[in-house]
Design a protein around this motif. Structure first.
Motif, PDB file in Angstrom:
ATOM      1  N   ALA A 437       0.859  -1.113   0.039  1.00 45.29           N
ATOM      2  CA  ALA A 437       0.089   0.012   0.173  1.00 45.29           C
ATOM      3  C   ALA A 437       0.816   1.309  -0.131  1.00 45.29           C
ATOM      4  CB  ALA A 437      -0.943  -0.097   1.244  1.00 45.29           C
ATOM      5  N   SER A 438       0.511   2.141  -1.047  1.00 42.53           N
ATOM      6  CA  SER A 438       1.535   3.392  -1.104  1.00 42.53           C
ATOM      7  C   SER A 438       1.610   4.324   0.295  1.00 42.53           C
ATOM      8  CB  SER A 438       1.038   4.122  -2.408  1.00 42.53           C
ATOM      9  OG  SER A 438      -0.304   4.558  -2.205  1.00 42.53           O
ATOM     10  N   ILE A 439       0.346   4.012   0.924  1.00 44.73           N
ATOM     11  CA  ILE A 439       0.522   5.118   2.082  1.00 44.73           C
ATOM     12  C   ILE A 439       1.332   4.821   3.214  1.00 44.73           C
ATOM     13  CG2 ILE A 439      -1.272   3.601   3.375  1.00 44.73           C
ATOM     14  CD1 ILE A 439      -2.562   6.153   3.996  1.00 44.73           C
ATOM     15  N   THR A 440       1.842   3.387   3.036  1.00 47.52           N
ATOM     16  CA  THR A 440       3.101   3.002   3.966  1.00 47.52           C
ATOM     17  C   THR A 440       4.080   3.781   3.798  1.00 47.52           C
ATOM     18  OG1 THR A 440       3.569   0.997   2.696  1.00 47.52           O
ATOM     19  CG2 THR A 440       1.736   0.659   4.276  1.00 47.52           C
ATOM     20  N   ILE A 441       4.388   4.294   2.594  1.00 49.17           N
ATOM     21  CA  ILE A 441       5.898   4.757   2.257  1.00 49.17           C
ATOM     22  C   ILE A 441       6.222   5.919   3.313  1.00 49.17           C
ATOM     23  CG2 ILE A 441       5.055   6.377   0.508  1.00 49.17           C
ATOM     24  CD1 ILE A 441       8.322   4.528   0.397  1.00 49.17           C
ATOM     25  N   SER A 442       5.068   6.569   3.632  1.00 46.70           N
ATOM     26  CA  SER A 442       5.448   7.866   4.465  1.00 46.70           C
ATOM     27  C   SER A 442       5.642   7.639   5.903  1.00 46.70           C
ATOM     28  CB  SER A 442       4.188   8.804   4.610  1.00 46.70           C
ATOM     29  OG  SER A 442       3.302   8.049   5.240  1.00 46.70           O
ATOM     30  N   ASP A 443       5.227   6.153   6.248  1.00 48.80           N
ATOM     31  CA  ASP A 443       5.507   5.650   7.538  1.00 48.80           C
ATOM     32  C   ASP A 443       7.069   5.195   7.639  1.00 48.80           C
ATOM     33  OD1 ASP A 443       2.990   6.380   8.710  1.00 48.80           O
ATOM     34  OD2 ASP A 443       2.232   4.206   8.105  1.00 48.80           O
ATOM     35  N   GLN A 444       7.344   4.342   6.436  1.00 44.97           N
ATOM     36  CA  GLN A 444       8.667   3.897   6.452  1.00 44.97           C
ATOM     37  C   GLN A 444       9.687   5.293   6.366  1.00 44.97           C
ATOM     38  OE1 GLN A 444       9.608   0.717   5.973  1.00 44.97           O
ATOM     39  NE2 GLN A 444      11.562   1.421   6.280  1.00 44.97           N
ATOM     40  N   LEU A 445       9.564   6.027   5.693  1.00 48.58           N
ATOM     41  CA  LEU A 445      10.425   7.219   5.643  1.00 48.58           C
ATOM     42  C   LEU A 445      10.675   7.674   6.973  1.00 48.58           C
ATOM     43  CD1 LEU A 445      10.697   9.986   2.914  1.00 48.58           C
ATOM     44  CD2 LEU A 445      10.723  10.694   5.379  1.00 48.58           C
ATOM     45  N   GLN A 446       9.513   7.929   7.766  1.00 49.76           N
ATOM     46  CA  GLN A 446       9.593   8.647   9.188  1.00 49.76           C
ATOM     47  C   GLN A 446      10.188   7.787   9.911  1.00 49.76           C
ATOM     48  OE1 GLN A 446       6.294  11.241  10.161  1.00 49.76           O
ATOM     49  NE2 GLN A 446       5.227   9.897   9.104  1.00 49.76           N
ATOM     50  N   SER A 447      10.028   6.179   9.659  1.00 52.28           N
ATOM     51  CA  SER A 447      10.893   5.323  10.918  1.00 52.28           C
ATOM     52  C   SER A 447      12.301   5.310  10.495  1.00 52.28           C
ATOM     53  CB  SER A 447      10.439   4.044  10.294  1.00 52.28           C
ATOM     54  OG  SER A 447      11.033   2.736  10.975  1.00 52.28           O
TER      55      SER A 447
END
Length: 517
Positions: A437-447
């Motif tokens: 899911a593309s929305i997870t990319i923001s979570d990955q970047l912040q992690s």
């Protein structure tokens, strides 16, 4: 009309973009490992003489032997062979002055290759066409060394003036000047930019070229087969030498060393232009900052849009290139079909000329314009094509439109055609068709950011990311980036880069080095 040169340097070479009124018209790749550039002179070995082709195959170090036809030997090839033998056999310091060399008789224009060459013979050759596809380089024995105003031709005595200098009084002046300063046994081609130049400038250019030849002769004395004797300058410098004129108003380089080199070269060939050389040190990549990256994505696809609704479809075959002109949604905006066809074709002609230079397309090009019933409209499109092709430095021939709307163009190609793949493989699925899911990319970047700040204690972090991601993290008064400032007590710099995939991002430290996670 403004002309700008933008140079992007990298460890393995770089990219050179020529912009005209901010629009990309030429793109060149320069690779440090690229050999056999047009203009390079090698000491080659005759590997095979083929009387049936009236040609020879020469070994200059490429995986396939280079091709040399009898017609490319030049009338004074026997003098060249004698000179090579003399330079390489003299044990003392040889006399490199060509003016004191005794020339041999010219060869017959309709002669045979086996009357000139034997197998394993050494010969100086110049690359006139780089390796393309499965073919090796194309060579010539009519050596020439290009300068800013003049081209020096060893083993000749002719003086030729560019056809583009049309003023008869100026042609006679240049011929008289060059005749008075030219050394013996050297021919000279007077380039278009020599028009109205003083004798001191022409003499300095000529002396530099003769010195380059003599240094090449010193290298020849100790040269081994396959060795480069005289090298053409790098692509950026050769472009500046050939196209620098009064309309140039900016040369921008992103590498400090390249900046100094180019500034020094400009100071040599055109001191009044030294101030237009600028060093770019912005945060965004230089091609991104000038909008070149975006233009590359839109200009190298199979379909190329025209400003007012029409478009081109560009197809490549083994034998030729085909460009189809389509009206698109333009067809609804004019009162009659003939006017629509003419207006779309006029736009298409300008874009076709640009595409030929940009992609460096060569050979036979067939352009299928929209049919026009009026002969005068077909003549106008033909005249316009000739006008917009005037700035093209390659040799070309344009034929008038047929009654079916077809135009045939032949264009000389000396380098492999430039092709940039504009379709992107999904960075997450790698072409499989399934992604997280593309929305997870923001979570990955912040992690990842959390880890870099808290575990690796990095400061002054820069994140290079796709424009869509950039917008997501910076939108609004209390954006994600503002939250990072409050949380980590440091400002995170975000840089847009449209060459990255939408789910890609890169972390850089304060020295602009990539941070591995």
């Amino acid at each position: 009309m403004s002309n700008e040169l933008v140079i992007n340097s990298s460890q393995d070479g770089g990219r050179i973009a020529l912009l005209k009124n901010k629009s990309l018209v030429e793109l060149h790749y320069e690779n440090e490992e690229t050999k056999f550039s047009v203009g390079d002179i090698y000491l080659g070995t005759v590997k095979k003489v083929v009387p049936g082709l009236n040609a020879a195959f020469i070994d200059i170090g490429y995986e396939k032997d280079a091709f040399l036809h009898y017609l490319d030997l030049g009338p004074n090839v026997k003098s060249l062979i004698k000179f090579i033998r003399y330079i390489q056999s003299t044990k003392k310091e040889p006399n490199h002055k060509l003016g004191e060399f005794r020339m041999e008789a010219e060869i017959d224009k309709l002669g045979k290759i086996n009357e000139v060459f034997k197998q394993n013979q050494k010969i100086m050759v110049q690359v006139v066409k780089e390796p393309i596809s499965t073919k090796g380089p194309r060579l010539s024995c009519e050596l020439s060394i290009a300068g800013r105003y003049l081209v020096l031709v060893p083993f000749s005595s002719a003086i030729n003036v560019s056809k583009k200098i049309t003023d008869q009084a100026e042609r006679k002046r240049l011929l008289r000047l060059i005749s008075s300063i030219k050394p013996d046994n050297f021919g000279v081609i007077i380039r278009t930019v020599a028009e109205k130049k003083e004798v001191a400038e022409l003499d300095r250019d000529l002396r530099d070229l003769v010195k380059k030849w003599e240094l090449g002769c010193k290298a020849l004395a100790k040269a081994k087969p396959r060795q480069k004797v005289i090298g053409e300058m790098n692509r950026a410098a050769s472009m500046l030498r050939d196209i620098l004129n009064e309309s140039f108003d900016s040369i921008t380089v992103d590498d400090a060393t390249a900046f100094e080199d180019i500034k020094g070269y400009i100071k040599t060939i055109a001191p009044e232009k030294e101030k237009i050389v600028k060093h770019y040190n912005g945060n965004a990549k230089i091609f991104e900052n000038y909008g070149i990256e975006k233009q590359l994505k839109t200009l190298f696809g199979q379909t190329v849009s025209l400003p007012n609704g029409g478009y081109l479809v560009i197809e490549h075959t083994e034998a030729l290139h085909v460009i189809d002109v389509n009206s698109g949604n333009k067809s609804n905006s004019e009162t009659d079909q003939e006017t629509t066809a003419f207006n779309v074709n006029a736009e298409a002609a300008a874009e076709v000329a640009r595409q030929l230079r940009l992609r460096d397309m060569g050979g036979i090009i067939v352009v299928d314009f929209i049919d026009m019933k009026k002969a005068e409209n077909r003549k106008k499109i033909y005249d316009q094509m000739k006008t917009v092709m005037k700035d093209d430095r390659s040799k070309y021939t344009i034929l008038p439109l047929t009654k079916f709307g077809l135009m045939q163009i032949t264009r000389q190609r000396v380098r492999p055609e430039l092709n940039i793949v504009t379709k992107e493989t999904c960075p997450t699925c790698k072409g499989s068709g399934k992604i997280a899911a593309s929305i997870t990319i923001s979570d990955q970047l912040q992690s990842d950011l959390e880890y870099i700040v808290s575990k690796q204690n990095e400061k002054k972090i820069t994140i290079v990311l796709h424009p869509y991601l950039h917008a997501y993290f910076t939108q609004g008064l209390f954006s994600k980036r503002i939250n990072w400032l409050l949380k980590y007590h440091q400002w995170v710099n975000l840089v847009k880069d449209s060459s990255l995939g939408i789910n890609e991002y890169i972390f850089l430290n304060k020295r602009k080095e990539r941070i591995e996670i």
